[in-house]
Scaffold this motif. Structure first.
Motif, PDB file in Angstrom:
ATOM      1  N   UNK A 148      87.201  73.033 -24.702  1.00  0.00           N
ATOM      2  CA  UNK A 148      85.768  72.588 -24.134  1.00  0.00           C
ATOM      3  C   UNK A 148      86.651  74.087 -22.463  1.00  0.00           C
ATOM      4  N   UNK A 149      87.713  73.685 -21.832  1.00  0.00           N
ATOM      5  CA  UNK A 149      88.522  74.571 -21.558  1.00  0.00           C
ATOM      6  C   UNK A 149      88.490  75.780 -21.742  1.00  0.00           C
ATOM      7  N   UNK A 150      88.286  76.462 -22.620  1.00  0.00           N
ATOM      8  CA  UNK A 150      87.867  78.379 -22.878  1.00  0.00           C
ATOM      9  C   UNK A 150      86.271  78.321 -22.438  1.00  0.00           C
ATOM     10  N   UNK A 151      85.900  77.458 -22.964  1.00  0.00           N
ATOM     11  CA  UNK A 151      83.838  77.433 -22.713  1.00  0.00           C
ATOM     12  C   UNK A 151      83.946  77.025 -20.807  1.00  0.00           C
ATOM     13  N   UNK A 152      84.382  76.006 -19.883  1.00  0.00           N
ATOM     14  CA  UNK A 152      84.483  75.968 -19.302  1.00  0.00           C
ATOM     15  C   UNK A 152      85.026  77.055 -18.243  1.00  0.00           C
ATOM     16  N   UNK A 153      85.937  77.444 -17.877  1.00  0.00           N
ATOM     17  CA  UNK A 153      86.823  78.046 -17.245  1.00  0.00           C
ATOM     18  C   UNK A 153      85.988  79.693 -16.943  1.00  0.00           C
ATOM     19  N   UNK A 154      85.365  80.179 -15.954  1.00  0.00           N
ATOM     20  CA  UNK A 154      85.411  81.520 -15.630  1.00  0.00           C
ATOM     21  C   UNK A 154      85.458  82.774 -16.619  1.00  0.00           C
ATOM     22  N   UNK A 155      85.937  83.912 -17.048  1.00  0.00           N
ATOM     23  CA  UNK A 155      86.138  84.800 -17.986  1.00  0.00           C
ATOM     24  C   UNK A 155      87.219  85.474 -16.885  1.00  0.00           C
ATOM     25  N   UNK A 156      88.584  85.773 -17.068  1.00  0.00           N
ATOM     26  CA  UNK A 156      89.347  85.960 -16.116  1.00  0.00           C
ATOM     27  C   UNK A 156      90.538  84.867 -15.758  1.00  0.00           C
ATOM     28  N   UNK A 157      89.709  83.963 -15.590  1.00  0.00           N
ATOM     29  CA  UNK A 157      90.671  81.903 -15.745  1.00  0.00           C
ATOM     30  C   UNK A 157      92.118  81.918 -15.937  1.00  0.00           C
ATOM     31  N   UNK A 158      92.944  81.639 -15.688  1.00  0.00           N
ATOM     32  CA  UNK A 158      93.801  80.948 -16.277  1.00  0.00           C
ATOM     33  C   UNK A 158      93.669  79.360 -16.398  1.00  0.00           C
ATOM     34  N   UNK A 159      94.124  79.005 -18.182  1.00  0.00           N
ATOM     35  CA  UNK A 159      94.506  77.898 -18.383  1.00  0.00           C
ATOM     36  C   UNK A 159      95.775  77.403 -17.974  1.00  0.00           C
ATOM     37  N   UNK A 160      96.127  76.032 -17.821  1.00  0.00           N
ATOM     38  CA  UNK A 160      97.595  75.715 -17.926  1.00  0.00           C
ATOM     39  C   UNK A 160      97.531  74.354 -18.708  1.00  0.00           C
ATOM     40  N   UNK A 175     100.336  69.701 -39.488  1.00  0.00           N
ATOM     41  CA  UNK A 175     101.627  70.205 -39.205  1.00  0.00           C
ATOM     42  C   UNK A 175     101.510  71.008 -38.125  1.00  0.00           C
ATOM     43  N   UNK A 176     101.204  70.625 -37.033  1.00  0.00           N
ATOM     44  CA  UNK A 176     100.222  70.507 -35.521  1.00  0.00           C
ATOM     45  C   UNK A 176      98.992  72.424 -35.914  1.00  0.00           C
ATOM     46  N   UNK A 177      98.554  72.229 -37.368  1.00  0.00           N
ATOM     47  CA  UNK A 177      97.762  73.753 -36.338  1.00  0.00           C
ATOM     48  C   UNK A 177      96.777  73.622 -36.571  1.00  0.00           C
ATOM     49  N   UNK A 178      96.102  73.976 -35.481  1.00  0.00           N
ATOM     50  CA  UNK A 178      94.761  73.697 -34.654  1.00  0.00           C
ATOM     51  C   UNK A 178      93.986  74.313 -34.727  1.00  0.00           C
ATOM     52  N   UNK A 179      92.258  74.275 -35.144  1.00  0.00           N
ATOM     53  CA  UNK A 179      91.684  75.695 -34.536  1.00  0.00           C
ATOM     54  C   UNK A 179      90.872  75.959 -33.401  1.00  0.00           C
ATOM     55  N   UNK A 180      91.638  76.790 -32.774  1.00  0.00           N
ATOM     56  CA  UNK A 180      91.172  77.341 -31.512  1.00  0.00           C
ATOM     57  C   UNK A 180      90.361  78.565 -31.165  1.00  0.00           C
ATOM     58  N   UNK A 181      89.383  78.595 -30.012  1.00  0.00           N
ATOM     59  CA  UNK A 181      88.263  79.516 -29.772  1.00  0.00           C
ATOM     60  C   UNK A 181      89.443  80.335 -29.676  1.00  0.00           C
ATOM     61  N   UNK A 182      90.292  81.125 -30.167  1.00  0.00           N
ATOM     62  CA  UNK A 182      90.984  82.258 -29.929  1.00  0.00           C
ATOM     63  C   UNK A 182      89.842  83.929 -29.607  1.00  0.00           C
ATOM     64  N   UNK A 183      89.083  83.759 -30.302  1.00  0.00           N
ATOM     65  CA  UNK A 183      87.502  84.875 -29.665  1.00  0.00           C
ATOM     66  C   UNK A 183      87.316  84.840 -29.226  1.00  0.00           C
ATOM     67  N   UNK A 184      86.613  84.070 -27.895  1.00  0.00           N
ATOM     68  CA  UNK A 184      86.279  83.939 -27.276  1.00  0.00           C
ATOM     69  C   UNK A 184      87.013  83.516 -26.314  1.00  0.00           C
ATOM     70  N   UNK A 185      88.348  83.095 -26.436  1.00  0.00           N
ATOM     71  CA  UNK A 185      89.487  83.184 -25.049  1.00  0.00           C
ATOM     72  C   UNK A 185      89.643  84.802 -24.918  1.00  0.00           C
ATOM     73  N   UNK A 186      89.252  85.934 -26.277  1.00  0.00           N
ATOM     74  CA  UNK A 186      90.228  86.687 -25.760  1.00  0.00           C
ATOM     75  C   UNK A 186      88.559  87.457 -25.412  1.00  0.00           C
ATOM     76  N   UNK A 187      87.547  87.453 -26.226  1.00  0.00           N
ATOM     77  CA  UNK A 187      86.308  87.784 -25.513  1.00  0.00           C
ATOM     78  C   UNK A 187      86.246  87.749 -23.533  1.00  0.00           C
ATOM     79  N   UNK A 188      87.273  86.783 -23.198  1.00  0.00           N
ATOM     80  CA  UNK A 188      86.899  86.082 -21.526  1.00  0.00           C
ATOM     81  C   UNK A 188      88.320  86.881 -21.059  1.00  0.00           C
ATOM     82  N   UNK A 189      88.619  86.809 -21.388  1.00  0.00           N
ATOM     83  CA  UNK A 189      90.624  87.971 -20.653  1.00  0.00           C
ATOM     84  C   UNK A 189      91.121  86.565 -19.857  1.00  0.00           C
TER      85      UNK A 189
END
Length: 384
Positions: A271-283, A302-316
């Motif tokens: 949801x943070x990936x969706x909320x934060x604008x392109x090139x924004x930073x996540x802490x 085992x601490x392995x989560x499905x994270x939207x890395x593609x969207x995060x990459x796309x938004x820089x």
């Protein structure tokens, strides 16, 4: 001495344990006057870690120095001190770089140590009458004598620096907009820290009315995620752009935004990936673990989560993670408190004697009766 001891999931007791003793010339023994229950303690309390029966909880500790090892040079009997939850040596490669949360000395085979926490070394917790502090010259932060600012200062052990650390990971700057997910103690401290750093708009996302009300009191904009997609709610208030920065103060036990009776460990990250604008930073100061016995699926266990890395990459976007290096911030935050510029104790809902820890854990875990942050005071008589 009396101490809060983990017995089994959802069960802690207050009972006698061995008194701490000086084990090394660099140790001190502190008589604990205040010690807080942390949301991280609940992970162990709920059986969501590998914690074994008998561990003494407590990594947010403040008190008076009672005994001083022969090698300690900067502390004296009677000094009032607060200790970072990180146990650190001060001289390893990471400590010299200021990364005291990842000390390479105090917990061999693992980067980082802490009081009273599973896998974080052999350091007894401080939800007790006394505490041994190793490498005391490095780990103790001196405070003004007396008892002024007691509930403010105890928060320097963890949640105030950790909330600030979330903003530092996201590089929150004056005039920026910030979305903070989670309005528990760390989330409220993150929102508060964003405001201290000059953010123009801070959104606080949660579902618990008392928490959202507290966020609004400090000037944050409350967002109830049960009222609709929080990213859409925030975008409506930011001209469709989203926020400049985002902070995850929830971690791996995140609740589904559609059904709070179910956990969805990656929901806040996504949801943070969706909320934060392109090139924004996540802490990401919220806790994520490599092993979760109670995870909702095998990957999560085992601490392995499905994270939207593609969207995060796309938004820089960029993401900063990891537990707080408390010593990077605690002296400056202490001085803000002394100067009257910060009062983090607004999150403290209850101050109780040590004897009431079992009831406090139960109510804090259930988020009932307004339990948002509990400070225990060892040595105080049991309240009637």
């Amino acid at each position: 001495m009396k101490a809060v001891v983990y017995e089994k999931p959802f069960n802690v007791t207050v009972r006698d344990v061995d008194d701490p003793r000086i084990q090394h010339p660099n140790d001190v023994i502190v008589r604990v006057t205040s010690t807080a229950i942390c949301g991280s303690d609940l992970h162990m309390y709920e059986g969501r870690t590998a914690a074994k029966a008998g561990i003494v909880f407590g990594h947010e500790n403040l008190g008076i120095v009672e005994e001083v090892g022969d090698g300690v040079t900067s502390l004296s009997q009677g000094d009032r001190v607060v200790m970072p939850f990180n146990v650190a040596c001060g001289f390893c490669k990471n400590c010299l770089a200021g990364k005291t949360g990842f000390c390479l000395t105090v917990n061999p085979g693992f980067a980082g140590g802490a009081y009273g926490y599973v896998a974080m070394g052999p350091y007894t917790g401080g939800q007790a009458e006394r505490l041994r502090v190793p490498f005391a010259d490095f780990n103790c932060l001196k405070l003004p004598p007396g008892d002024e600012f007691e509930t403010d200062f105890v928060l320097l052990a963890d949640i105030f620096p950790t909330g600030y650390h979330g903003c530092e990971l996201a590089k929150v700057s004056p005039g920026e907009s910030v979305a903070v997910f989670g309005a528990g103690p760390v989330g409220l401290m993150a929102a508060y820290s964003a405001l201290l750093r000059g953010a123009s708009m801070v959104f606080s996302v949660d579902r618990v009315p008392e928490r959202l009300a507290k966020a609004e009191e400090i000037g944050a904009i409350p967002i109830d995620f049960t009222a609709g997609d929080p990213s859409e709610q925030i975008k409506e208030m930011t001209n469709g752009e989203g926020t400049d920065k985002g902070v995850d103060a929830v971690g791996y036990q995140a609740q589904s935004h559609k059904d709070v009776s179910h956990e969805e460990p990656a929901v806040v990250l996504n949801t943070l990936v969706e909320t934060v604008r392109p090139t924004g930073l996540l802490g990401i100061p919220g806790l994520y673990v490599p092993s979760d016995p109670g995870g909702p699926d095998e990957h999560a266990k085992h601490g392995q989560l499905l994270v939207s890395i593609g969207k995060m990459f796309e938004k820089g976007q960029q993401m900063g993670t990891g537990q707080c290096n408390v010593k990077q911030y605690n002296r400056q935050l202490r001085d803000l408190i002394i100067a009257g510029r910060a009062k983090p104790s607004f999150v403290v809902s209850h101050e109780l004697p040590l004897d009431q820890a079992p009831q406090a854990y139960q109510k804090f875990d259930k988020r009932i009766e307004g339990y948002t942050k509990v400070v225990l005071h060892p040595g105080h008589a049991l309240a009637a």
